[in-house]
Design an enzyme around this catalytic site. Structure first.
Site, short mmCIF file in Angstrom:
data_model
loop_
_atom_site.label_atom_id
_atom_site.label_comp_id
_atom_site.label_asym_id
_atom_site.label_seq_id
_atom_site.Cartn_x
_atom_site.Cartn_y
_atom_site.Cartn_z
N ASP A 13 0.81 -1.23 0.00
CA ASP A 13 0.00 0.00 0.00
C ASP A 13 0.84 1.27 0.00
OD1 ASP A 13 -2.29 -1.60 0.09
OD2 ASP A 13 -2.23 -1.68 2.28
N LYS A 16 1.93 2.02 -5.07
CA LYS A 16 2.49 1.40 -6.28
C LYS A 16 1.58 1.64 -7.48
CE LYS A 16 2.48 -2.57 -4.21
NZ LYS A 16 2.06 -2.14 -2.87
N GLY A 40 -4.50 -4.35 -3.89
CA GLY A 40 -5.48 -3.30 -4.17
C GLY A 40 -4.69 -2.07 -4.56
N HIS A 41 -4.65 -1.76 -5.84
CA HIS A 41 -3.86 -0.64 -6.33
C HIS A 41 -4.80 0.47 -6.80
CE1 HIS A 41 -0.13 -3.40 -7.11
NE2 HIS A 41 -0.61 -3.47 -5.89
N GLN A 220 1.97 -6.09 -3.17
CA GLN A 220 2.42 -6.22 -1.78
C GLN A 220 3.73 -5.44 -1.58
OE1 GLN A 220 1.24 -9.51 -3.33
NE2 GLN A 220 -0.64 -8.55 -2.73
P1 GDP Z 1 -0.69 0.28 -3.55
O1 GDP Z 1 -1.32 -0.97 -3.06
O2 GDP Z 1 0.77 0.34 -3.26
O3 GDP Z 1 -1.00 0.58 -4.98
O4 GDP Z 1 -1.34 1.46 -2.68
P2 GDP Z 1 -2.91 1.65 -2.36
O5 GDP Z 1 -3.59 2.12 -3.60
O6 GDP Z 1 -3.46 0.45 -1.69
O7 GDP Z 1 -2.84 2.77 -1.25
C1 GDP Z 1 -2.28 4.02 -1.49
C2 GDP Z 1 -3.35 5.09 -1.26
O8 GDP Z 1 -2.76 6.36 -1.18
C3 GDP Z 1 -4.35 5.18 -2.40
O9 GDP Z 1 -5.59 5.57 -1.90
C4 GDP Z 1 -3.76 6.29 -3.29
O10 GDP Z 1 -4.75 6.97 -4.04
C5 GDP Z 1 -3.19 7.21 -2.25
N1 GDP Z 1 -1.99 7.94 -2.64
C6 GDP Z 1 -0.98 7.55 -3.46
N2 GDP Z 1 -0.02 8.49 -3.50
C7 GDP Z 1 -0.43 9.49 -2.69
C8 GDP Z 1 0.14 10.74 -2.28
O11 GDP Z 1 1.25 11.10 -2.65
N3 GDP Z 1 -0.58 11.50 -1.40
C9 GDP Z 1 -1.80 11.11 -0.93
N4 GDP Z 1 -2.42 11.93 -0.09
N5 GDP Z 1 -2.37 9.96 -1.31
C10 GDP Z 1 -1.68 9.15 -2.15
P1 IMO Z 2 -0.96 -4.20 -2.22
O1 IMO Z 2 -0.46 -4.78 -3.53
C1 IMO Z 2 -0.98 -4.59 2.11
C2 IMO Z 2 -1.19 -8.64 3.73
C3 IMO Z 2 -2.47 -9.08 4.43
C4 IMO Z 2 -1.89 -10.04 5.45
C5 IMO Z 2 -0.77 -10.72 4.66
C6 IMO Z 2 -1.16 -12.06 4.05
O2 IMO Z 2 -2.22 -3.47 -2.30
O3 IMO Z 2 0.16 -3.45 -1.55
P2 IMO Z 2 -2.67 -12.73 1.95
O4 IMO Z 2 -4.13 -12.48 1.68
O5 IMO Z 2 -1.77 -12.17 0.92
O6 IMO Z 2 -2.38 -14.16 2.25
O7 IMO Z 2 -2.40 -11.93 3.33
O8 IMO Z 2 -0.41 -9.83 3.63
N1 IMO Z 2 -1.39 -8.13 2.35
C7 IMO Z 2 -1.28 -6.85 2.01
N2 IMO Z 2 -1.04 -5.76 2.77
N3 IMO Z 2 -1.10 -4.47 0.77
C8 IMO Z 2 -1.29 -5.56 0.00
O9 IMO Z 2 -1.28 -5.52 -1.35
C9 IMO Z 2 -1.45 -6.81 0.62
N4 IMO Z 2 -1.69 -8.06 0.17
C10 IMO Z 2 -1.63 -8.86 1.24
O10 IMO Z 2 -3.09 -7.99 5.05
O11 IMO Z 2 -1.28 -9.34 6.51
MG MG Z 3 -2.89 -1.60 -1.86
#
Ligand code: GDP
Ligand code: IMO
Ligand code: MG
Length: 424
Positions: A13, A16, A40-41, A220
């Protein structure tokens, strides 16, 4: 160098999706190489927000080849939902390709994941990830190409469902599955997906040979890696840079750069040790300002100060050449910021990330303090226009991690991205 690998430098999270979407503008091909719908991207365009779980974040740019590689575990129903959801919003998915060698997440994998996490308490996403990878390694899993040959599939599948039903019924006291019904559903799903299925390793290879820019989108993060993460509180795949080769079928000599995406602070979702976690008002403030709630499960993310021990470790394990530092704007209102530079364990200073989670649990962060900038940076587009305190914070991250930044994100939207050094 045409191949760039993008990895999460923390516990996932990190943003990415946003950075991949931004870099995809200059890429010809974007490849997911591991994980499954546990990812979840999030990508935010000017007026629209997309959540991607299996499909590469390059899909929002027209005409990019988007690949779900052999290292991904594919939930067929979920990928169909995602394709249809994108199409309903006017996104063209005709350039999506799914590896015929990718493993299939079966309904029994999701059921087993859910049941086992009740006692193992890893806090998984319940998407069937661990059980699917376990079956792959045990050589009892099913790959997409197996489903394309119904006759040979049928016998092996019936046997495997029987085996899983024995586990579900006798060990867990839960109802089993009807193999015939499940097979019918799988065949209907594979029929829908047929046109996307390909030998993707060959396609990626051809893109590289043609001098095209290929971006590998890790899911991840480094500390969720099955070997290098906080085992057993990890996922079941290789989110680290080496995973890009195995999970897509390219050789390591193709990779020119590895960019680590790191939040300007630290978060984790699910269970497991987290040395810089803040379970106080400051942690609350980070969660609130950063909107730190899971994209896949909606769970509140645990929040804490930036941990440079982790970033140094991620730099080493992934061979990072660049950093993308995200969510710097979330720190706008803090008078003072802390960065963990080492741990203290039983009185001794520890600089390298421990292998054992019980040691990690006993590690107390050693912090340095940096002044905050107390102003809104979310509209800044040039690095030199950032407040000096923010530049000093980035410089400190570079010094502590040993990696230079190439990008800084100051908001979720494409436009809120500062580029200091172009990757392609
Ligand atoms: P990922 O799994 O690495 O793709 O990250 P996620 O999408 O799960 O979580 C990142 C969250 O932060 C998302 O809601 C993005 O829209 C948000 N985000 C990404 N970059 C920035 C930033 O520079 N500032 C803020 N405020 N939000 C950001
Ligand atoms: P993105 O790509 C954050 C965590 C779960 C749990 C552990 C194992 O959005 O960064 P799993 O379902 O993979 O067997 O769960 O890994 N986890 C993540 N945490 N971002 C993710 O993906 C994750 N995918 C799995 O919360 O702790
Ligand atoms: Mg994510």
């Amino acid at each position: 160098m045409p191949a760039v690998v993008l990895v999460g430098a923390q516990w996932g999270d990190e943003g990415k999706g946003k950075i991949t979407d931004f870099l995809a503008e200059d890429a010809d091909c974007v490849v997911r190489y591991q994980g499954g719908s546990n990812a979840g991207h999030t990508v935010e365009l000017a007026n629209e927000k997309f959540m991607l779980h299996l499909i590469p974040s390059g899909i929002l740019h027209a005409e990019k080849l988007c690949v779900i590689g052999n290292g991904v575990v594919v939930d067929l129903g979920k990928v169909i939902d995602e394709i249809e959801g994108l199409q309903r919003r006017g996104i063209d998915t005709s350039n999506l390709r799914i590896s015929s060698r990718a493993s299939v997440v079966m309904p029994y994998h999701k059921k087993i994941d859910e049941i086992e996490d009740r006692t193992k308490k890893i806090g998984t996403t319940k998407r069937g990830i661990g059980p699917t990878y376990a079956d792959k390694i045990s050589r009892v899993g099913f790959r997409i190409c197996d489903l394309l040959h119904e006759e040979s599939f049928q016998k092996k599948f019936a046997e495997e469902v029987e085996c899983k039903n024995r586990l579900l019924e006798a060990v867990y006291g839960e109802p089993g599955f009807d193999a015939k019904e499940m097979q019918e559903q799988l065949m209907a799903q594979i029929g829908i997906l047929k046109k996307y299925i390909a030998d993707t390793a060959y396609l990626v290879h051809n893109s590289l040979r043609a001098g095209k820019n290929v971006l590998f989108e890790g899911a991840q993060g480094t500390l969720l890696d099955i070997d290098h993460g906080t085992y057993p509180y990890v996922t079941s795949s290789y989110p680290t840079a080496g995973g890009a080769c195995i999970g897509s079928g390219i050789g390591p000599t193709e990779i020119g750069k590895v960019i680590g995406v790191a939040k300007a602070y630290t978060t984790r979702v699910g269970e497991g040790p987290f040395p810089t976690e803040l379970v106080d008002a400051t942690g609350e403030l980070l969660r609130e300002r950063g909107a730190e709630f899971g994209t896949t499960t909606g769970r509140p993310r645990r929040c804490g100060w930036l941990d440079a021990v982790i970033l140094r470790y991620a730099a080493r394990i992934n061979g990072l050449t660049d950093l993308a530092i995200t969510k710097l704007d979330v720190l706008d209102n803090f008078a003072t910021l802390k960065i963990c530079v080492a741990y203290r364990y039983q009185g001794e200073l520890v600089y390298e990330f421990p292998d054992n989670i019980h040691v990690l649990e006993g590690c107390v962060p050693e912090y340095i303090e940096m002044p905050g900038w107390n102003q809104d940076i979310s509209q800044i587009t040039e690095y030199g226009d950032l407040p000096l305190e923010a530049q000093a914070y980035i410089a400190k991250i570079e010094e502590l991690s040993g990696v230079k930044h190439s990008m800084v994100a100051v908001g979720p939207k494409r436009s809120q991205t500062i580029v200091s050094n172009r990757l392609f």
